[in-house]
Write an enzyme that holds these catalytic residues in place. Structure first.
Site, PDB file in Angstrom:
ATOM      1  N   GLU A  46      17.445  50.631  14.913  1.00 45.65           N
ATOM      2  CA  GLU A  46      16.973  50.837  16.277  1.00 45.65           C
ATOM      3  C   GLU A  46      15.915  49.814  16.666  1.00 45.65           C
ATOM      4  OE1 GLU A  46      17.544  55.088  14.562  1.00 45.65           O
ATOM      5  OE2 GLU A  46      17.199  53.047  13.830  1.00 45.65           O
ATOM      6  N   ALA A 157      44.264  45.283 -21.072  1.00 46.95           N
ATOM      7  CA  ALA A 157      44.237  44.066 -21.890  1.00 46.95           C
ATOM      8  C   ALA A 157      45.414  44.088 -22.855  1.00 46.95           C
ATOM      9  CB  ALA A 157      42.925  43.966 -22.681  1.00 46.95           C
ATOM     10  N   ARG A 179      31.400  44.475  -5.218  1.00 43.88           N
ATOM     11  CA  ARG A 179      30.127  44.252  -5.900  1.00 43.88           C
ATOM     12  C   ARG A 179      28.988  44.070  -4.906  1.00 43.88           C
ATOM     13  NH1 ARG A 179      31.562  39.818 -10.690  1.00 43.88           N
ATOM     14  NH2 ARG A 179      32.774  41.247 -12.036  1.00 43.88           N
ATOM     15  N   THR A 191      32.101  45.939 -23.631  1.00 42.91           N
ATOM     16  CA  THR A 191      32.471  44.903 -22.664  1.00 42.91           C
ATOM     17  C   THR A 191      31.424  43.810 -22.614  1.00 42.91           C
ATOM     18  OG1 THR A 191      33.745  46.449 -21.314  1.00 42.91           O
ATOM     19  CG2 THR A 191      32.923  44.472 -20.213  1.00 42.91           C
ATOM     20  N   LEU A 199      28.885  39.307 -13.808  1.00 38.88           N
ATOM     21  CA  LEU A 199      28.879  40.380 -12.812  1.00 38.88           C
ATOM     22  C   LEU A 199      28.240  39.961 -11.490  1.00 38.88           C
ATOM     23  CD1 LEU A 199      27.980  43.480 -15.025  1.00 38.88           C
ATOM     24  CD2 LEU A 199      30.207  42.459 -14.569  1.00 38.88           C
TER      25      LEU A 199
END
Length: 316
Positions: A46, A157, A179, A191, A199
């Protein structure tokens, strides 16, 4: 209101713990001001729209996706008072603000000042625009999205561990956009050790929107990473309203088993792998009857040769 919601999306993933809000000022059928929540939450939508409109805001209608705030803050003025001071004639808000510091007080202040207030327009869409803000107030935790990129037969995989790339360029680009809409992205310890993922967001113009990185582990997190010891610990994450869980099977299974996944992004490539690494381990349903009815298909689209399906957790 639809245009205001589109503006609100620009702030998604950058405003926590404040919600991402959009505001449009209209006068005599012409848009005279636009605003959306800026990084860190301020200025509010606003305030941004009123600053653009200037004196022309007097007598205008403000379309805003969330009730204008009514609480004092060291970070900026109350939007309800800004609208009153600007002399707007009408405020159309999609939904009320559940924050107990405002919760109806913004609407009351506007009405007391003689401003017409209408609510409810595109309310469902407005709630979907701020799931993390609402989840924080309802469950005291972030809204969790789980991303899975699999073959048609549910593999992430080859048996060797090779996984780059199961999906194509368009699906990966969409994943980078996701992301950019989250404050934090999380992977499992396995991982992190196997892939050393960065990332980050690698889309032109959005490189600065890379989220904070976290690893699910009971050990120590490496430099530049934050530690999440267990799915149940996500409520303690500071300024994180939207958490993206991106890999691997262990982290995905842990969040699903804890029933802490609110949205599922399933990217499927038109390939068959056969024997390979499964996307999920044991996630706990004791029967097929228990597994049914838990997920609602909210969206589906083609991304090049791949297919994206978006599911939302059905909660009562």
């Amino acid at each position: 209101m639809a245009a205001a919601l589109a503006l609100a999306e620009r702030g998604r993933g950058t405003t926590a713990p404040s919600p991402c809000v959009g505001c449009i000022l209209v006068k005599h059928g012409r848009v005279i001001g636009r605003g959306w929540s800026q990084p860190g939450g301020r200025p509010h939508a606003e305030a941004m729209a009123l600053a653009e409109a200037g004196e022309a805001a007097r007598g205008a209608t403000a379309y805003v996706t969330l009730e204008p705030c009514a609480h004092e803050s060291a970070h900026g003025p109350r939007c309800s008072q800004l609208l009153i001071a600007a002399g707007v004639a009408r405020v159309v808000a999609a939904i009320g603000d559940p924050d107990p510091r405002t919760d109806g007080r913004g609407f009351a202040a506007l009405r007391t000042a003689g401003i017409a207030v209408e609510t409810g327009e595109l309310a469902a869409e407005a709630r979907r625009a701020i799931p993390g803000f609402l989840m924080r107030r309802r469950e005291a935790r972030p809204f969790v999205t789980l991303k899975l990129a699999t073959s048609l037969d549910g593999r992430i995989a080859l048996p060797s561990g090779e996984s780059r790339w199961i999906t194509g360029a368009q699906a990966r680009a969409h994943g980078h956009l996701e992301r950019a809409r989250h404050e934090m992205i999380l992977v499992g310890r396995g991982t992190l050790a196997a892939d050393a993922p960065t990332l980050d967001v690698r889309l032109p113009g959005l490189e600065g929107r890379s989220p904070r990185r976290a690893v699910l582990t009971t050990g120590d997190a490496p430099d530049g990473w934050e530690k999440v010891a267990a799915p149940a610990a996500i409520g303690a994450l500071d300024k994180v309203d939207h958490l993206l869980v991106e890999g691997g099977a262990g982290a995905a299974s842990a969040f699903l088993a804890a029933d802490l996944v609110d949205r599922l992004l399933l990217y499927r490539a038109p390939i068959l792998i056969g024997e390979g690494r499964a996307a999920l381990g044991d996630i706990g349903p004791g029967s097929l009857a228990e597994a049914h009815g838990r997920w609602h298909l909210a969206d589906a689209r083609a991304l090049g040769s791949d297919r994206l399906e978006v599911y939302e957790r059905v909660r009562h």
